[in-house]
Design a protein around this motif. Sequence first.
Motif, PDB file in Angstrom:
ATOM      1  N   ASP A  33       0.827  -1.223   0.000  1.00  0.00           N
ATOM      2  CA  ASP A  33       0.000   0.000   0.000  1.00  0.00           C
ATOM      3  C   ASP A  33       0.854   1.263   0.000  1.00  0.00           C
ATOM      4  OD1 ASP A  33      -2.339  -1.395   0.031  1.00  0.00           O
ATOM      5  OD2 ASP A  33      -2.445  -1.482   2.227  1.00  0.00           O
ATOM      6  N   VAL A  37       7.856   4.414   1.585  1.00  0.00           N
ATOM      7  CA  VAL A  37       7.669   5.203   2.825  1.00  0.00           C
ATOM      8  C   VAL A  37       7.555   4.293   4.053  1.00  0.00           C
ATOM      9  CG1 VAL A  37       5.924   6.603   4.010  1.00  0.00           C
ATOM     10  CG2 VAL A  37       6.705   7.267   1.772  1.00  0.00           C
ATOM     11  N   ILE A  40       9.944   3.727   7.179  1.00  0.00           N
ATOM     12  CA  ILE A  40       9.943   4.509   8.436  1.00  0.00           C
ATOM     13  C   ILE A  40       9.335   3.677   9.563  1.00  0.00           C
ATOM     14  CG2 ILE A  40       9.117   6.638   9.536  1.00  0.00           C
ATOM     15  CD1 ILE A  40       9.093   7.963   6.796  1.00  0.00           C
ATOM     16  N   LEU A  43      11.650   2.036  12.002  1.00  0.00           N
ATOM     17  CA  LEU A  43      12.360   2.917  12.930  1.00  0.00           C
ATOM     18  C   LEU A  43      11.378   3.464  13.972  1.00  0.00           C
ATOM     19  CD1 LEU A  43      14.967   4.553  13.600  1.00  0.00           C
ATOM     20  CD2 LEU A  43      14.107   6.320  12.087  1.00  0.00           C
ATOM     21  N   ILE A  97       6.840  12.757  10.241  1.00  0.00           N
ATOM     22  CA  ILE A  97       7.354  12.651   8.859  1.00  0.00           C
ATOM     23  C   ILE A  97       6.587  11.544   8.105  1.00  0.00           C
ATOM     24  CG2 ILE A  97       9.388  12.042   7.490  1.00  0.00           C
ATOM     25  CD1 ILE A  97      11.084  13.344   9.735  1.00  0.00           C
TER      26      ILE A  97
ATOM     27  N   MET B   1      -4.544   7.559   0.749  1.00  0.00           N
ATOM     28  CA  MET B   1      -3.624   8.129  -0.246  1.00  0.00           C
ATOM     29  C   MET B   1      -2.862   7.019  -0.960  1.00  0.00           C
ATOM     30  SD  MET B   1      -1.829  11.534   1.291  1.00  0.00           S
ATOM     31  CE  MET B   1      -0.725  11.790  -0.094  1.00  0.00           C
ATOM     32  N   ALA B   3       0.333   5.077  -2.732  1.00  0.00           N
ATOM     33  CA  ALA B   3       1.751   5.051  -2.321  1.00  0.00           C
ATOM     34  C   ALA B   3       2.542   6.081  -3.107  1.00  0.00           C
ATOM     35  CB  ALA B   3       2.308   3.660  -2.571  1.00  0.00           C
ATOM     36  N   LEU B   4       3.447   6.767  -2.397  1.00  0.00           N
ATOM     37  CA  LEU B   4       4.295   7.762  -3.057  1.00  0.00           C
ATOM     38  C   LEU B   4       5.326   7.040  -3.921  1.00  0.00           C
ATOM     39  CD1 LEU B   4       5.157  10.286  -0.190  1.00  0.00           C
ATOM     40  CD2 LEU B   4       3.708  10.719  -2.159  1.00  0.00           C
ATOM     41  N   LEU B   6       9.017   6.295  -5.514  1.00  0.00           N
ATOM     42  CA  LEU B   6      10.296   6.244  -4.788  1.00  0.00           C
ATOM     43  C   LEU B   6      10.981   7.620  -4.709  1.00  0.00           C
ATOM     44  CD1 LEU B   6      12.186   4.203  -3.420  1.00  0.00           C
ATOM     45  CD2 LEU B   6      13.388   3.989  -5.577  1.00  0.00           C
ATOM     46  N   ALA B   9       9.152   9.569  -2.055  1.00  0.00           N
ATOM     47  CA  ALA B   9       9.201   8.956  -0.720  1.00  0.00           C
ATOM     48  C   ALA B   9      10.606   9.028  -0.122  1.00  0.00           C
ATOM     49  CB  ALA B   9       8.747   7.503  -0.805  1.00  0.00           C
ATOM     50  N   TYR B  12      11.487  11.701   2.539  1.00  0.00           N
ATOM     51  CA  TYR B  12      10.803  11.477   3.824  1.00  0.00           C
ATOM     52  C   TYR B  12      11.526  10.393   4.633  1.00  0.00           C
ATOM     53  CZ  TYR B  12       6.818  14.266   2.249  1.00  0.00           C
ATOM     54  OH  TYR B  12       6.017  15.287   1.822  1.00  0.00           O
ATOM     55  N   VAL B  13      11.858   9.290   3.947  1.00  0.00           N
ATOM     56  CA  VAL B  13      12.536   8.186   4.641  1.00  0.00           C
ATOM     57  C   VAL B  13      13.915   8.658   5.131  1.00  0.00           C
ATOM     58  CG1 VAL B  13      13.464   5.847   4.401  1.00  0.00           C
ATOM     59  CG2 VAL B  13      11.295   6.443   3.317  1.00  0.00           C
ATOM     60  N   GLY B  15      14.813  11.684   5.732  1.00  0.00           N
ATOM     61  CA  GLY B  15      14.580  12.666   6.793  1.00  0.00           C
ATOM     62  C   GLY B  15      14.347  11.995   8.135  1.00  0.00           C
ATOM     63  N   ALA B  16      13.507  10.950   8.138  1.00  0.00           N
ATOM     64  CA  ALA B  16      13.198  10.251   9.396  1.00  0.00           C
ATOM     65  C   ALA B  16      14.459   9.633  10.000  1.00  0.00           C
ATOM     66  CB  ALA B  16      12.143   9.172   9.148  1.00  0.00           C
ATOM     67  N   TYR B  17      15.255   8.960   9.159  1.00  0.00           N
ATOM     68  CA  TYR B  17      16.456   8.297   9.670  1.00  0.00           C
ATOM     69  C   TYR B  17      17.516   9.333  10.092  1.00  0.00           C
ATOM     70  CZ  TYR B  17      14.802   3.600   8.805  1.00  0.00           C
ATOM     71  OH  TYR B  17      14.098   2.425   8.881  1.00  0.00           O
ATOM     72  N   VAL B  19      16.830  12.392  11.256  1.00  0.00           N
ATOM     73  CA  VAL B  19      16.366  12.995  12.517  1.00  0.00           C
ATOM     74  C   VAL B  19      16.762  12.094  13.689  1.00  0.00           C
ATOM     75  CG1 VAL B  19      14.268  13.412  13.881  1.00  0.00           C
ATOM     76  CG2 VAL B  19      14.490  14.424  11.620  1.00  0.00           C
ATOM     77  N   PHE B  20      16.536  10.797  13.530  1.00  0.00           N
ATOM     78  CA  PHE B  20      16.892   9.830  14.582  1.00  0.00           C
ATOM     79  C   PHE B  20      18.399   9.889  14.865  1.00  0.00           C
ATOM     80  CE2 PHE B  20      18.679   5.501  15.135  1.00  0.00           C
ATOM     81  CZ  PHE B  20      18.260   5.269  16.431  1.00  0.00           C
TER      82      PHE B  20
END
Lengths: 228, 63
Positions: A33, A37, A40, A43, A97, B1, B3-4, B6, B9, B12-13, B15-17, B19-20
Amino acid sequence: MYGRGLRFLSIASFVALTVAFALVFFYAPNDADQGFVYKIFFLHVPLALVALGGFVAGGIYGIKHLRSGRREDDMKSYVAIHLSIILGLATLATGMIWAKASWGHWWVWDEPTLVAFLIVFLLYSCYQPLRFAIEDPERQARYAAVFAVIAGAFVPICFMSVRFAQASVTHPRVLDSSGSLPGSMQLTLLVSLGAMVLLFMTLWKYELTSKHAKAQLRTLKRRLALGA
Amino acid sequence: MPALPLDDAGPYVAGAYLVFTAIILAYVAIMASKLARIERELDELEKLTEPEPEPEPERVEAQ
């Protein structure tokens, strides 16, 4: 005493995190789906679970401190909560995010799981101001332990009530649906969770060692001042 | 929505990693600076408690 095993734990958590991230990006398939993304998820979910576990651990050490009165238990409770607040901040950031990427919004106020986590995070954000507002160390430790126990009990109650109260949700149900995850995703999630637990334990030990060294230094200074 | 793709997306991926990683590195850096301060104070204490070197006995010149 506290520093024992810290080097091994640091190496183990570094290796575990590297393996977990390698599994996330090279082994686990993209979600049908959400596509890429969904990476994430591996994590955000371990971060959230470890942060909540840390809050509960803080409560357990709070109980131990109230029963024994030992400063060590108070320090363990304090460090567990302090670290969980940091991991909670990371959970909120990664969750926002992910929400923006998959729902199109940074935050959704009518999603109970998100709001429940925010409430828990804000509740624990009061822990440090409350603790350091009290000057007497004995009272400080006792009041902080009471806070840790009550808030620690609130964490599972809050999330159970969210789970029982709602019929439809947008936020994924991880603990219910992990059985339906494909094997490769399940393995990746478990390895990521293990790595996050190791990271938490390493940082917990690291901060405890620092606090212990600081306390020893203070005692030494006091003795020297008395001897002079 | 839906799926974005690649390309969309990826940030965003990442960015998340990032930030962590940034949060953990900031925490470790703060802890390392605290430990460095403790080490400095310990060195100062050690210097303070070092015994004074004994004065060398005066040499008596043979007459």
